[in-house]
Scaffold this active site. Structure first.
Site, PDB file in Angstrom:
ATOM      1  N   THR A   1       0.831  -1.208   0.000  1.00 41.11           N
ATOM      2  CA  THR A   1       0.000   0.000   0.000  1.00 41.11           C
ATOM      3  C   THR A   1       0.863   1.255   0.000  1.00 41.11           C
ATOM      4  O   THR A   1       0.591   2.221  -0.718  1.00 41.11           O
ATOM      5  CB  THR A   1      -0.925   0.009   1.223  1.00 41.11           C
ATOM      6  OG1 THR A   1      -1.707  -1.189   1.240  1.00 41.11           O
ATOM      7  CG2 THR A   1      -1.862   1.211   1.197  1.00 41.11           C
ATOM      8  N   TRP A  21       2.432   1.637  -3.384  1.00 39.86           N
ATOM      9  CA  TRP A  21       1.437   2.052  -4.379  1.00 39.86           C
ATOM     10  C   TRP A  21       1.341   3.570  -4.452  1.00 39.86           C
ATOM     11  O   TRP A  21       1.070   4.135  -5.513  1.00 39.86           O
ATOM     12  CB  TRP A  21       0.080   1.462  -4.011  1.00 39.86           C
ATOM     13  CG  TRP A  21      -1.056   1.850  -4.900  1.00 39.86           C
ATOM     14  CD1 TRP A  21      -1.401   1.275  -6.092  1.00 39.86           C
ATOM     15  CD2 TRP A  21      -2.011   2.906  -4.685  1.00 39.86           C
ATOM     16  NE1 TRP A  21      -2.508   1.896  -6.624  1.00 39.86           N
ATOM     17  CE2 TRP A  21      -2.900   2.891  -5.782  1.00 39.86           C
ATOM     18  CE3 TRP A  21      -2.203   3.843  -3.678  1.00 39.86           C
ATOM     19  CZ2 TRP A  21      -3.954   3.792  -5.893  1.00 39.86           C
ATOM     20  CZ3 TRP A  21      -3.251   4.738  -3.783  1.00 39.86           C
ATOM     21  CH2 TRP A  21      -4.115   4.704  -4.873  1.00 39.86           C
ATOM     22  N   HIS A  22       1.588   4.250  -3.330  1.00 40.21           N
ATOM     23  CA  HIS A  22       1.443   5.702  -3.309  1.00 40.21           C
ATOM     24  C   HIS A  22       2.595   6.438  -3.974  1.00 40.21           C
ATOM     25  O   HIS A  22       2.444   7.611  -4.322  1.00 40.21           O
ATOM     26  CB  HIS A  22       1.282   6.195  -1.861  1.00 40.21           C
ATOM     27  CG  HIS A  22      -0.089   5.946  -1.296  1.00 40.21           C
ATOM     28  ND1 HIS A  22      -0.460   4.738  -0.750  1.00 40.21           N
ATOM     29  CD2 HIS A  22      -1.183   6.745  -1.227  1.00 40.21           C
ATOM     30  CE1 HIS A  22      -1.720   4.815  -0.358  1.00 40.21           C
ATOM     31  NE2 HIS A  22      -2.183   6.001  -0.630  1.00 40.21           N
ATOM     32  N   GLY A  23       3.739   5.794  -4.159  1.00 39.77           N
ATOM     33  CA  GLY A  23       4.800   6.480  -4.880  1.00 39.77           C
ATOM     34  C   GLY A  23       6.192   6.147  -4.381  1.00 39.77           C
ATOM     35  O   GLY A  23       6.372   5.421  -3.397  1.00 39.77           O
TER      36      GLY A  23
END
Length: 460
Positions: A310, A313-315
């Site tokens: 997670t 996934w954000h960067g």
């Protein structure tokens, strides 16, 4: 084009909605919504449109292949590798090049708008289709319509193909009351974004721009609390707007927030925050890894893996990785220890928001060092600094105080509680629609001031 832009509010939306209601043929309404969605996306960045179209073609072709082959795992694996490879190239290539000492500029790949969201929806389409082939489409148009539907294209919520396909194909025109309620929800979301998140944004930026030596207890808590509210109202505001728009075009999208700051544990928080993403990771990563079926130790490892994913996934920033690891640590502890039962006690409603607050502080920071400076001052910054005093005097205007108070009440569900008390009374609906018009006027005035900022989750 953004939901909060003047061209969307006064051009694209009324024109598209009017044509949708006037067209008598279902197929024409479907073509209209799909064409409008592609136009909406192209207005954001025209050069991103081929990425979206190629994604739709890839997942449609994979679905067709699944209908013909018995090698379902190979097809799914190939699609997942291609999808995750695209995300990795867009999000992490520059990061790894910089870490290896290679030039970054020539390899710079701008992140296509919404790529994380429509890619995850594409993966869900293929995986669900591999499990049940009746869920696959034999024609391209339904897949394209599903992946490019403009209300949830850029920032979700994530939806399942089998849930929205019948609604997209039915292309129902909502009646007057349903349309009015859809517009009310859209306006409430717009108000969350412009009047609450937009008001808090400058204060947050000012605090996180301070040098570590200038921080103290006061500014650290202001920055942490204001950002937690800004992020919530920015993203839940977008989700409200998306759900309202979906309803206006005959589609019920999944709820994405359910008062997460009322959670009594981190596990409970993730049942309330960004619900569609949490469910995606649960169904397509946590459960395939074994979930909690193989004992507590395996469940702990699986939860840590999910939350690290997670964060990634954000960067490409270590702050996101630490944020994911932080949540994974407490989710794992709640599985392995009696901490998981704390949500049933009042202390859980203090512990969980505090953990979330610390995590979001790291999430917002530009670097790990800057994030740790703010976090440490949350608990040790008792030596008040003159720079902090000046920053507080600059940031804590009457508007910011109002946004903080109203934001705290709204995030804890006061508005929902009040509506339950009065909704059954005569004239309550008409009154709420009248207040919605007032809210819309305030939003237009805020928009005219030029203070609109892009939605936070558009960068992901």
């Amino acid at each position: 084009m953004s939901f909060g832009s003047a061209i969307f509010l006064f051009g694209f939306l009324p024109l598209t909605a009017a044509l949708y209601r006037l067209l008598p043929w279902r197929w024409a309404r479907r073509v209209l919504v799909t064409g409008a969605s592609l136009f909406f996306y192209a207005c954001g960045r025209l050069w991103d449109l081929p990425v979206l179209l190629l994604s739709a073609l890839l997942h449609y072709a994979a679905g067709r292949l699944l209908l013909r082959t018995q090698s379902r795992r190979a097809v799914v694996a190939a699609v997942v590798v291609l999808d995750l490879g695209l995300l990795a190239a867009c999000k992490y290539l520059d990061f790894f090049c910089a870490a290896a000492g290679l030039p970054v500029g020539p390899l710079n790949l701008p992140l296509p708008l919404g790529v994380s969201f429509f890619t995850f929806q594409g993966i869900s389409y293929v995986v669900d289709g591999s499990r049940d082939r009746s869920q696959l489409s034999r024609t391209f148009f339904p897949v394209l319509q599903y992946l490019c539907f403009f209300p949830n294209l850029v920032s979700g919520p994530l939806a399942r193909f089998q849930a929205v396909r019948p609604q997209l194909e039915a292309a129902v025109r909502p009646d007057g009351e349903t349309a009015a309620l859809a517009l009310r929800r859209f306006t409430v979301g717009l108000g969350k974004k412009l009047l609450l998140a937009g008001t808090l944004a400058p204060a947050v930026d000012a605090v996180f721009a301070l040098d570590a030596a200038a921080l103290d207890l006061r500014t650290a808590w202001l920055g942490a609390v204001a950002y937690a509210l800004q992020l919530y109202f920015d993203f839940s505001g977008y989700s409200d707007m998306a759900l309202g728009l979906g309803c206006l075009f005959g589609v019920t999208l999944p709820e994405n927030f359910r008062y997460p700051y009322r959670a009594g544990s981190i596990t409970d928080f993730w049942r309330r925050w960004h619900i569609s993403l949490s469910q995606w990771f649960r169904d397509y990563l946590y459960i395939p890894l074994g979930g909690s079926r193989r004992g507590k130790a395996r469940a702990v490892v699986n939860k840590l893996a999910v939350f690290l994913a997670t964060g990634l996934w954000h960067g490409a920033n270590w702050t996101f990785v630490l944020w994911g690891a932080w949540h994974g640590l407490f989710a794992a502890l709640e599985t392995a220890t009696p901490l998981g039962r704390i949500g049933k006690r009042r202390f859980g409603h203090v512990y969980a928001p505090l953990v979330v607050l610390v995590g979001f502080t790291m999430f917002r920071a530009d670097t790990v060092t800057a994030g740790l400076a703010v976090v440490s001052n949350l608990f040790t910054g008792f030596a008040f600094q003159e720079a902090s005093t000046l920053a507080l005097a600059h940031c804590l205007t009457a508007r910011v105080w109002t946004a903080l108070i109203l934001g705290a009440l709204g995030a804890l569900g006061f508005g929902s509680w009040l509506w339950r008390k009065v909704s059954a009374r005569r004239g309550a609906l008409a009154c709420s629609l009248g207040l919605t018009l007032v809210l819309l006027v305030l939003c237009v005035l805020a928009l005219a001031s030029g203070s609109f900022q892009p939605f936070i989750y558009q960068q992901f």
